[in-house]
Design a protein around this motif. Structure first.
Motif, PDB file in Angstrom:
ATOM      1  N   GLU A 173      -0.016   7.086  10.409  1.00 21.62           N
ATOM      2  CA  GLU A 173      -0.065   6.982   8.952  1.00 21.62           C
ATOM      3  C   GLU A 173       0.089   5.543   8.470  1.00 21.62           C
ATOM      4  OE1 GLU A 173       3.268   9.152   7.242  1.00 21.62           O
ATOM      5  OE2 GLU A 173       4.288   9.050   9.171  1.00 21.62           O
ATOM      6  N   THR A 174       0.213   4.595   9.420  1.00 23.64           N
ATOM      7  CA  THR A 174       0.169   3.184   9.056  1.00 23.64           C
ATOM      8  C   THR A 174      -1.103   2.582   9.654  1.00 23.64           C
ATOM      9  OG1 THR A 174       1.289   2.341  11.030  1.00 23.64           O
ATOM     10  CG2 THR A 174       2.682   3.108   9.205  1.00 23.64           C
ATOM     11  N   PRO A 175      -1.712   1.635   8.968  1.00 25.81           N
ATOM     12  CA  PRO A 175      -2.899   1.002   9.548  1.00 25.81           C
ATOM     13  C   PRO A 175      -2.646   0.446  10.943  1.00 25.81           C
ATOM     14  CG  PRO A 175      -2.717   0.410   7.244  1.00 25.81           C
ATOM     15  CD  PRO A 175      -1.450   1.145   7.595  1.00 25.81           C
ATOM     16  N   GLN A 209      -2.599   5.402   1.161  1.00 20.19           N
ATOM     17  CA  GLN A 209      -1.756   4.568   0.314  1.00 20.19           C
ATOM     18  C   GLN A 209      -1.629   3.150   0.878  1.00 20.19           C
ATOM     19  OE1 GLN A 209       2.258   5.401  -2.075  1.00 20.19           O
ATOM     20  NE2 GLN A 209       2.500   5.739   0.100  1.00 20.19           N
ATOM     21  N   MET A 210      -1.390   3.076   2.187  1.00 19.14           N
ATOM     22  CA  MET A 210      -1.166   1.768   2.790  1.00 19.14           C
ATOM     23  C   MET A 210      -2.457   0.985   2.996  1.00 19.14           C
ATOM     24  SD  MET A 210       1.839   2.545   5.545  1.00 19.14           S
ATOM     25  CE  MET A 210       3.320   3.431   5.074  1.00 19.14           C
ATOM     26  N   THR A 211      -3.539   1.691   3.289  1.00 17.50           N
ATOM     27  CA  THR A 211      -4.808   1.003   3.520  1.00 17.50           C
ATOM     28  C   THR A 211      -5.395   0.463   2.223  1.00 17.50           C
ATOM     29  OG1 THR A 211      -5.263   2.443   5.417  1.00 17.50           O
ATOM     30  CG2 THR A 211      -7.120   1.245   4.492  1.00 17.50           C
ATOM     31  N   LEU A 212      -5.347   1.278   1.168  1.00 18.87           N
ATOM     32  CA  LEU A 212      -5.921   0.859  -0.107  1.00 18.87           C
ATOM     33  C   LEU A 212      -4.958  -0.004  -0.922  1.00 18.87           C
ATOM     34  CD1 LEU A 212      -7.949   3.040   0.765  1.00 18.87           C
ATOM     35  CD2 LEU A 212      -8.041   3.790  -1.601  1.00 18.87           C
ATOM     36  N   GLY A 213      -3.661   0.034  -0.550  1.00 18.54           N
ATOM     37  CA  GLY A 213      -2.686  -0.672  -1.361  1.00 18.54           C
ATOM     38  C   GLY A 213      -2.434   0.011  -2.684  1.00 18.54           C
ATOM     39  N   PHE A 214      -2.656   1.349  -2.718  1.00 14.78           N
ATOM     40  CA  PHE A 214      -2.447   2.153  -3.919  1.00 14.78           C
ATOM     41  C   PHE A 214      -1.130   2.916  -3.780  1.00 14.78           C
ATOM     42  CE2 PHE A 214      -7.211   2.987  -5.102  1.00 14.78           C
ATOM     43  CZ  PHE A 214      -7.364   1.631  -5.342  1.00 14.78           C
ATOM     44  N   MET A 254       7.171  15.733  15.916  1.00 11.76           N
ATOM     45  CA  MET A 254       6.372  14.600  15.453  1.00 11.76           C
ATOM     46  C   MET A 254       7.258  13.501  14.872  1.00 11.76           C
ATOM     47  SD  MET A 254       2.929  14.795  13.189  1.00 11.76           S
ATOM     48  CE  MET A 254       3.608  15.633  11.762  1.00 11.76           C
ATOM     49  N   ILE A 255       7.089  12.303  15.393  1.00 11.64           N
ATOM     50  CA  ILE A 255       7.849  11.141  14.944  1.00 11.64           C
ATOM     51  C   ILE A 255       7.045  10.440  13.861  1.00 11.64           C
ATOM     52  CG2 ILE A 255       8.879   8.948  15.657  1.00 11.64           C
ATOM     53  CD1 ILE A 255       8.933  10.145  18.544  1.00 11.64           C
ATOM     54  N   PRO A 256       7.592  10.300  12.659  1.00 16.75           N
ATOM     55  CA  PRO A 256       6.806   9.764  11.544  1.00 16.75           C
ATOM     56  C   PRO A 256       6.805   8.235  11.443  1.00 16.75           C
ATOM     57  CG  PRO A 256       8.919  10.545  10.736  1.00 16.75           C
ATOM     58  CD  PRO A 256       8.893  10.837  12.218  1.00 16.75           C
ATOM     59  N   LEU A 257       5.749   7.716  10.857  1.00 18.67           N
ATOM     60  CA  LEU A 257       5.617   6.321  10.424  1.00 18.67           C
ATOM     61  C   LEU A 257       5.682   5.316  11.579  1.00 18.67           C
ATOM     62  CD1 LEU A 257       5.256   5.674   7.347  1.00 18.67           C
ATOM     63  CD2 LEU A 257       7.461   4.519   7.495  1.00 18.67           C
ATOM     64  N   VAL A 258       5.177   5.709  12.725  1.00 14.91           N
ATOM     65  CA  VAL A 258       5.205   4.815  13.878  1.00 14.91           C
ATOM     66  C   VAL A 258       4.111   3.752  13.753  1.00 14.91           C
ATOM     67  CG1 VAL A 258       4.675   4.708  16.350  1.00 14.91           C
ATOM     68  CG2 VAL A 258       6.295   6.397  15.486  1.00 14.91           C
ATOM     69  N   GLY A 259       4.478   2.510  14.040  1.00  6.05           N
ATOM     70  CA  GLY A 259       3.506   1.421  14.041  1.00  6.05           C
ATOM     71  C   GLY A 259       3.485   0.653  15.350  1.00  6.05           C
ATOM     72  N   THR A 260       4.511   0.883  16.202  1.00  2.00           N
ATOM     73  CA  THR A 260       4.550   0.226  17.513  1.00  2.00           C
ATOM     74  C   THR A 260       4.959   1.245  18.563  1.00  2.00           C
ATOM     75  OG1 THR A 260       6.901  -0.411  17.629  1.00  2.00           O
ATOM     76  CG2 THR A 260       5.444  -1.826  16.322  1.00  2.00           C
ATOM     77  N   VAL A 261       4.577   1.010  19.805  1.00  2.00           N
ATOM     78  CA  VAL A 261       4.933   1.932  20.873  1.00  2.00           C
ATOM     79  C   VAL A 261       6.439   1.905  21.116  1.00  2.00           C
ATOM     80  CG1 VAL A 261       4.625   0.291  22.790  1.00  2.00           C
ATOM     81  CG2 VAL A 261       4.235   2.753  23.162  1.00  2.00           C
ATOM     82  N   ARG A 262       7.092   0.779  20.829  1.00  2.00           N
ATOM     83  CA  ARG A 262       8.556   0.702  21.009  1.00  2.00           C
ATOM     84  C   ARG A 262       9.258   1.657  20.044  1.00  2.00           C
ATOM     85  NH1 ARG A 262       7.110  -4.818  21.305  1.00  2.00           N
ATOM     86  NH2 ARG A 262       7.422  -5.750  23.370  1.00  2.00           N
ATOM     87  N   GLU A 263       8.775   1.742  18.817  1.00  2.00           N
ATOM     88  CA  GLU A 263       9.366   2.690  17.869  1.00  2.00           C
ATOM     89  C   GLU A 263       9.238   4.112  18.407  1.00  2.00           C
ATOM     90  OE1 GLU A 263       8.736   0.835  13.388  1.00  2.00           O
ATOM     91  OE2 GLU A 263       6.967   1.562  14.465  1.00  2.00           O
ATOM     92  N   PHE A 264       8.049   4.428  18.885  1.00  2.00           N
ATOM     93  CA  PHE A 264       7.842   5.768  19.420  1.00  2.00           C
ATOM     94  C   PHE A 264       8.763   6.040  20.596  1.00  2.00           C
ATOM     95  CE2 PHE A 264       5.976   8.725  22.409  1.00  2.00           C
ATOM     96  CZ  PHE A 264       5.705   9.816  21.608  1.00  2.00           C
ATOM     97  N   VAL A 268     -10.488   4.243   4.892  1.00  2.00           N
ATOM     98  CA  VAL A 268      -9.469   4.991   5.629  1.00  2.00           C
ATOM     99  C   VAL A 268     -10.099   5.779   6.770  1.00  2.00           C
ATOM    100  CG1 VAL A 268      -7.656   6.741   5.430  1.00  2.00           C
ATOM    101  CG2 VAL A 268      -8.045   5.137   3.555  1.00  2.00           C
ATOM    102  N   GLY A 269     -11.277   6.321   6.527  1.00  2.00           N
ATOM    103  CA  GLY A 269     -11.958   7.109   7.556  1.00  2.00           C
ATOM    104  C   GLY A 269     -12.240   6.306   8.816  1.00  2.00           C
ATOM    105  N   GLN A 270     -12.518   5.040   8.655  1.00  2.00           N
ATOM    106  CA  GLN A 270     -12.797   4.212   9.837  1.00  2.00           C
ATOM    107  C   GLN A 270     -11.548   4.018  10.687  1.00  2.00           C
ATOM    108  OE1 GLN A 270     -16.031   3.584  10.544  1.00  2.00           O
ATOM    109  NE2 GLN A 270     -16.162   4.904   8.722  1.00  2.00           N
ATOM    110  N   LEU A 271     -10.379   3.968  10.031  1.00  2.00           N
ATOM    111  CA  LEU A 271      -9.122   3.889  10.789  1.00  2.00           C
ATOM    112  C   LEU A 271      -8.876   5.184  11.550  1.00  2.00           C
ATOM    113  CD1 LEU A 271      -6.786   2.064   8.243  1.00  2.00           C
ATOM    114  CD2 LEU A 271      -7.667   1.150  10.392  1.00  2.00           C
ATOM    115  N   VAL A 272      -9.226   6.312  10.924  1.00  6.01           N
ATOM    116  CA  VAL A 272      -9.088   7.597  11.620  1.00  6.01           C
ATOM    117  C   VAL A 272      -9.974   7.607  12.863  1.00  6.01           C
ATOM    118  CG1 VAL A 272      -9.473  10.081  11.463  1.00  6.01           C
ATOM    119  CG2 VAL A 272      -8.434   8.868   9.536  1.00  6.01           C
TER     120      VAL A 272
END
Length: 908
Positions: free
Chosen positions: A778-780, A805-810, A737-747, A841-845
């Motif tokens: 794990e990123t929006p 954490q990232m969605t709520l800004g907490f 598992m590759i963590p903290l991916v936000g773009t397909v290029r990172e993956f 957060v649930g809606q993002l899931v």
């Protein structure tokens, strides 16, 4: 609001029924249902829980205007049923005023008994009953309750005693008696006068003599108690919505303190501690209901069998038991048979274990309450399985009867029997709530809470507990009381919490002011260590080792049934072979999160990691990584072996590198000496790695993209380990598992390193293993573009900790500074790091699930945040369509049961 606010119940007419708990609360609905079953219940009225909302929002005046006419009509109904008049001094109708939420909240809200008495009515009651002592005792009890609950006369500080109790103690001391029952009529008259003088002096107002003023004051006080601190805390602990409110029950009084043919008690249709199918409970002769739970007198057992068991535990001889503490079965055989018939009828009707309250007035049995009984986790499981075997309920009902979080009580260690044999027993009480606990003695609830916040284990020791002690009870490892029986406040609340509790340890002398506990002349001070066995009632000196609990029998049967109904698979978050073995024993069907960085902190590994971080170039990093390679490979071999044939999801290095370096001067200097480097060089490198917000900085896939050799080393360790165990006959199922991916290029960048390394290792070894490459969402942004990532990734695992954490800004590191205030103010209903924020957060899931499956229908979808072990979150993940959840090993059974309940509930 409905048009009707007041519902009456009695032999001639009953407005409510058991299915009206939302309106009438549990107490009111069950009182009505017992009337419908033909059971003797004192008639009364129930003011609906909707009125509580009016009280909270608009106040007492609005409530009185709304319900006054209905209450007047309801009281007239009670008068007709009882043949007495409310406010009639010659033959007064007295009532109780009690709370009643739709969810049971024992002791959290307020009750007033004997309402309707004044100086004239007490004389009428004395004349009518022919018992002057009873009349004046009833009056002093009423003043004491009303003065506390309605008028608000409280102790000045936590060290102070109840001011009413201080007056009682002074009078008893002057008279040279130990029990209230030994005081005469003149003593009670004097007590009443002292109580009234105290109220006038402290509150600058007279005690009300008008019964209607008393009644309206009590009704409003019960509504007010819905929002007292202990009730709010209890609701928070048990996920009871504030919006439910409480109903108010006004019920004709029946009296258990009219002599030796009267009494009062509490009983359970089965054993609330262990779940044994045996009728049990406690009663007191010539007493009112509060005497049983207050622990001020030693209660007697209802059944002969229970009495003999109690005598053995309490070390009371059979002769003393028969003469001083006979059971109701022996003392009142006809009443006992009526009670036995009633409890059987109630359990058969409700098809659940019942907690019942009753009063005997001069030889007549009256039922005051029935409700589903609070019980320990062990009892919860046993009762569900035995009722299933007895044909009372079906499998689905059995699964739904067990609260998943209560399984926690069955999963943790218990005292080692060998250690118990050599331990010194110092006291013996009642086994009020099973389990084992060890901690330091603390005498005040608020201080117990503070000690626990400071990282200490405590045992809360009290003379007896009260609802005010709730916070400390929740924080403590165990609870020990000198007074009280199996139905005392400490016992009932501890069982509800799943806390180990020993109650009624009579040999203990507690002096909270001196902060000492004395047993047989030996003084134990605050901070001394003791151990409690809630299954035997024994108290031990010092610490006692523990061992794992037995998870066979009824627990195993329940898990087997849950397995048949659940749709979600349950994996575990495990970072070591031992964690993996524990998880598999608990029924995990794989590892959903193996955090490789957790392997870096042991022994010489941290040194190699630091060498890698401090290296000036790729060559230096590779030399350090070469040292880490065999360590990681060995760990993966152990995990693959423990999970033979089951999937193992391994997350590549995720945290920022600064976490592996010391940040204080002392440790930086020690590290410089150990590694043969300069202090200045290390300090400079630490400063280089400093980030203002490291959790959103250089971490996760960003590390692997910057230093691909790290990813390469970890991939090599994984594949070499997999091939090594394969050669031994083990079947590794590898998921990287590759963590903290936000773009397909990172993956794609990291996936290429992994796959290239796999090809190299397979070529070197002349063998292959199947593997999957996926990512954490794990990123929006990862959720928003999950369709593009899903074209390349073979699985998603939602990392809901970081996604929250990232969605709520907490910031998880800083949330403790404000989140408690947020929760108290109702900004959030629950801690979003404990139970997933379904609306945000649930809606993002859900979006990630839908987008992933839109491009790869067979994509495997899971969640690996700690939300995977939260029952409410598991239910949401079931509805969201995930394939599995992953949680810590000891929460695996909880998640399995929650998954089964989600499948059953959502299939309806």
């Amino acid at each position: 609001m409905s048009n009707k606010s007041v519902y009456v119940f009695g032999p001639s007419r009953t407005d409510g029924a058991a299915d009206m708990k939302n309106t009438l609360g549990g107490k009111g609905a069950n009182l009505a249902e017992m009337c419908r079953l033909g059971i003797s219940v004192p008639p009364g009225l129930t003011i609906s829980a909707e009125v509580c909302t009016v009280y909270t929002e608009q106040g007492a005046d609005a409530v009185r205007k709304l319900i006054e006419a209905e209450v007047l009509a309801g009281v007239a109904f009670i008068e007709k049923e009882m043949g007495k008049k409310f406010g009639n001094a010659a033959d007064p109708l007295l009532v109780s005023v009690r709370s009643g939420s739709r969810a049971s909240m024992p002791g959290m809200m307020d009750t007033i008994l004997n309402l309707g008495l004044n100086e004239e009515a007490v004389k009428g009651l004395a004349a009518k009953s022919g018992n002057e002592r009873f009349a004046w005792d009833s009056y002093r009890r009423f003043i004491q309750m009303y003065g506390d609950v309605v008028m608000g006369l409280k102790p000045v500080s936590k060290e102070d005693h109840d001011p009413f109790e201080e007056i009682i103690d002074e009078i008893k001391e002057k008279k040279g008696v130990e029990l209230d029952t030994q005081l005469g009529v003149d003593d009670l008259k004097h007590m009443v006068a002292e109580f009234k003088a105290l109220i006038a002096k402290r509150l600058d107002r007279e005690f009300p003599s008008d019964p209607w003023e008393q009644l309206w004051g009590a009704i409003m006080a019960v509504f007010e108690s819905w929002n007292n601190d202990r009730a709010k805390l209890y609701r928070k602990m048990n996920d009871i919505p504030d919006s439910w409110g409480t109903a108010v029950n006004v019920q004709s009084m029946v009296f258990g303190n009219l002599g030796d043919k009267s009494g009062t008690g509490v009983a359970f249709t089965r054993d609330a501690a262990v779940g044994e199918d045996i009728f049990n409970g406690e009663f007191l002769v010539n007493a009112q209901g509060e005497d049983v739970v207050a622990g001020i007198r030693t209660p007697q057992q209802i059944t002969l069998e229970g009495s003999r068991r109690w005598a053995q535990l309490a070390q009371v001889s059979e002769d003393d038991r028969r003469t001083k503490y006979p059971s109701m079965e022996e003392l009142m055989p006809e009443i006992y048979q009526q009670l036995l018939k009633t409890e059987t009828a109630l359990e058969n009707h409700y098809k659940d274990m019942q907690d019942i309250e009753f009063t005997i007035q001069e030889g007549k049995l009256w039922m005051l309450q029935t409700r589903s009984a609070k019980r320990t986790g062990a009892a919860m499981v046993r009762v569900a399985m035995e009722m299933l075997e007895q044909g009372m309920i079906d499998e689905k009902t059995a699964v739904l009867r067990v609260s998943p979080d209560r399984l926690n009580e069955l999963l943790h260690p218990v005292f080692d029997r060998a250690a118990i044999k050599s331990a010194r027993s110092i006291a013996n009480g009642l086994p009020a709530s099973p389990g084992a606990s060890t901690g330091q003695i603390v005498f005040f609830a608020d201080e117990a809470e503070q000690w626990v916040q400071n990282g200490l284990d405590v045992i809360l020791v009290r003379q007896e507990t009260s609802p005010e002690d709730l916070r400390g009870m929740a924080a403590a490892k165990g609870i020990l009381t000198a007074r009280g029986g199996m139905t005392s406040h400490a016992a009932v609340v501890a069982r509800g919490m799943g806390k180990c509790c020993v109650s009624g340890a009579g040999a203990i002398r507690v002096d909270p002011r001196a902060r000492t506990m004395t047993i047989d002349g030996k003084v134990y001070k605050e901070g001394d260590w003791i151990s409690l066995d809630g299954s035997t009632g024994l108290v031990y000196e010092g610490k006692i080792p523990t061992k794992d609990a037995d998870l066979s029998g009824d627990f195993g049967k329940l898990m087997d049934i849950a397995e048949r109904y659940k749709k979600l698979a349950v994996r575990a978050n495990a970072d070591t072979p031992e964690d993996a073995r524990v998880a598999r024993n608990f029924g995990a069907v794989g590892i959903g999160l193996c955090r490789t960085e957790h392997m870096f902190f042991e022994g010489d590994r941290i040194k190699a990691v630091r060498e890698m971080i401090l290296a000036r170039d790729e060559e230096g990093r590779r030399r350090a990584l070469a040292k880490l390679l065999p360590m990681q490979r060995s760990d993966f071999e152990g995990i693959f072996t423990a999970m033979d044939g089951l999937p193992v999801t391994i997350r590549l290095l995720d945290p920022p590198l600064h976490e592996f370096l010391p940040h204080d001067d002392v440790n930086q200097r020690e590290m410089a000496i150990e590694m043969g480097l300069t202090y200045e060089g290390i300090k400079h490198r630490v400063n280089d790695l400093h980030e203002a917000n490291p959790m959103m900085g250089h971490r996760g896939c960003r590390l692997g993209i910057t230093y691909p050799e790290i990813t390469e080393m970890q991939a090599r360790a994984i594949f070499e380990a997999a091939l090594n165990v394969k050669a031994q006959g083990i079947t590794p199922k590898v998921e990287i598992m590759i963590p903290l991916v936000g773009t397909v290029r990172e993956f794609n960048s990291q996936a290429k390193v992994i796959r290239d390394t796999a090809e190299a290792v397979f070529a070197e070894r002349g063998s292959t293993v199947e593997f999957m490459v996926g990512t954490m969402i794990e990123t929006p942004r990862g959720a928003l573009v999950a369709d593009s990532i899903g074209k390349q990734a073979e699985f998603f695992s939602f990392g809901t900790n970081d996604l929250t954490q990232m969605t709520l800004g907490f910031s998880r590191d800083d949330v403790g500074k404000f989140l408690p205030h947020y929760l108290k103010a109702g900004m959030y209903e629950q801690d979003p790091f404990q139970s997933i924020d379904q609306k945000g957060v649930g809606q993002l899931v859900k979006m990630g699930v839908n987008k992933g499956r839109s491009v790869r229908p067979a994509i495997k979808l899971g969640v690996c945040g700690e939300h995977g072990g939260d029952p409410a979150s598991v239910e949401f993940f079931h509805r969201a369509g995930l394939d599995y959840v992953s949680c810590s090993p000891f929460r695996v059974p909880i998640a399995r049961l929650a998954a089964a309940q989600a499948a059953i509930t959502n299939a309806k």
